[in-house]
Write a protein that holds these residues in place. Structure first.
Motif, short mmCIF file in Angstrom:
data_model
loop_
_atom_site.label_atom_id
_atom_site.label_comp_id
_atom_site.label_asym_id
_atom_site.label_seq_id
_atom_site.Cartn_x
_atom_site.Cartn_y
_atom_site.Cartn_z
N CYS A 19 0.85 -1.21 0.00
CA CYS A 19 0.00 0.00 0.00
C CYS A 19 0.88 1.25 0.00
N MET A 23 0.99 4.13 -2.86
CA MET A 23 0.73 5.54 -2.50
C MET A 23 1.87 6.41 -3.02
N GLY A 33 -4.25 9.75 -4.14
CA GLY A 33 -4.53 8.46 -3.51
C GLY A 33 -4.75 8.65 -2.02
N HIS A 34 -5.66 7.86 -1.47
CA HIS A 34 -5.90 7.91 -0.03
C HIS A 34 -5.81 6.49 0.52
N LEU A 35 -5.13 6.38 1.64
CA LEU A 35 -5.02 5.07 2.28
C LEU A 35 -6.24 4.85 3.17
N TYR A 49 2.13 5.96 5.35
CA TYR A 49 1.22 7.09 5.09
C TYR A 49 0.09 6.96 6.09
#
Ligand SMILES: Nc1nc2c(ncn2[C@@H]2O[C@H](COP(=O)(O)OP(=O)(O)OP(=O)(O)O)[C@@H](O)[C@H]2O)c(=O)[nH]1
Length: 202
Positions: A19, A23, A33-35, A49
């Motif tokens: 991930c 990112m 992008g968002h985790l 992140y």
């Protein structure tokens, strides 16, 4: 258009690491992008992140264990069932993002991918929200050193794929840990890769 990538696979397969790499790649290619953390037992320092959406803001295994006296596994299942009953929370959180990529770090409990309704229900909800959803399944590449482990890993990946019914990519992680095959005379290159023959003319 909004996109969601479910990053799945057994415990310790390298999901959080993957991930973080995705990112970094999204940021480098100027995409947003968002985790999303869907592991209610994840340690806060396990993310490179910080997650934009975190299931632990809704419920955490520690709370369930302290307040209801559950063990760690029962606590996890309780958390997923609680999220299923509170999908509107997730919808509200997701509602804020447009034209973005959501990178969803999933928990490592293998039963979630094979016979629990949690992930299929989550996928249906994401699709209902108009998100294009796909999945990545990580499998430790050291598994291929042992045919029984490899076969079991491949079957679990296939079972998860059939269960989720979304575009799917299987990824072999931790290639740097694969040992060279001592019986292969051409082996000896890094990561078990065959050494490249030098075919350039002198
Ligand atoms: N050598 C090596 N180690 C890796 C690689 N990817 C991940 N790891 C290590 O493997 C361990 C587990 O990685 P994570 O990314 O936390 O795995 P995970 O699937 O998110 O783990 P859980 O959330 O506990 O299921 C960590 O110590 C990582 O540093 C890799 O490509 N090579």
């Amino acid at each position: 258009m909004r996109y969601a990538v479910l990053v799945t696979g057994p415990a310790g397969a390298g999901k959080s690491t993957f991930c973080a790499s995705i990112m970094t790649h999204l940021h480098a290619s100027r995409r947003t992008g968002h985790l999303v953390n869907l592991d209610p037992a994840a340690a806060p320092d396990s993310f490179e992140y910080s997650p934009s959406i975190d299931i632990k803001d809704l419920i955490s295994v520690q709370d369930v264990m302290n307040e209801l006296g559950y063990g760690p596994n029962g606590g996890l299942v309780y958390c997923f069932e609680y999220l299923l009953q509170n999908m509107d929370w997730l919808e509200e959180e997701i509602g804020e993002y447009e034209d973005d990529y959501l990178i969803i770090d999933c928990p490592g409990q293998i039963e979630l991918y094979t016979h629990h309704p949690f992930l299929p229900t989550l996928v249906k909800n994401l699709q209902r929200l108009g998100m294009r959803t796909s999945a990545v399944y990580l499998l430790e590449s050291q598994f291929m050193e042992d045919k029984y482990k490899f076969f079991s890993g491949v079957l679990s990946a296939m079972s998860a794929m059939v269960n989720l019914e979304v575009p799917w990519i299987n990824v072999m992680s931790k290639m740097d840990l694969v040992l060279p095959n001592p019986e292969d005379p051409a082996a000896g290159g890094r990561n078990g890769l065959r050494t490249r023959r030098n075919i350039a003319r002198e």
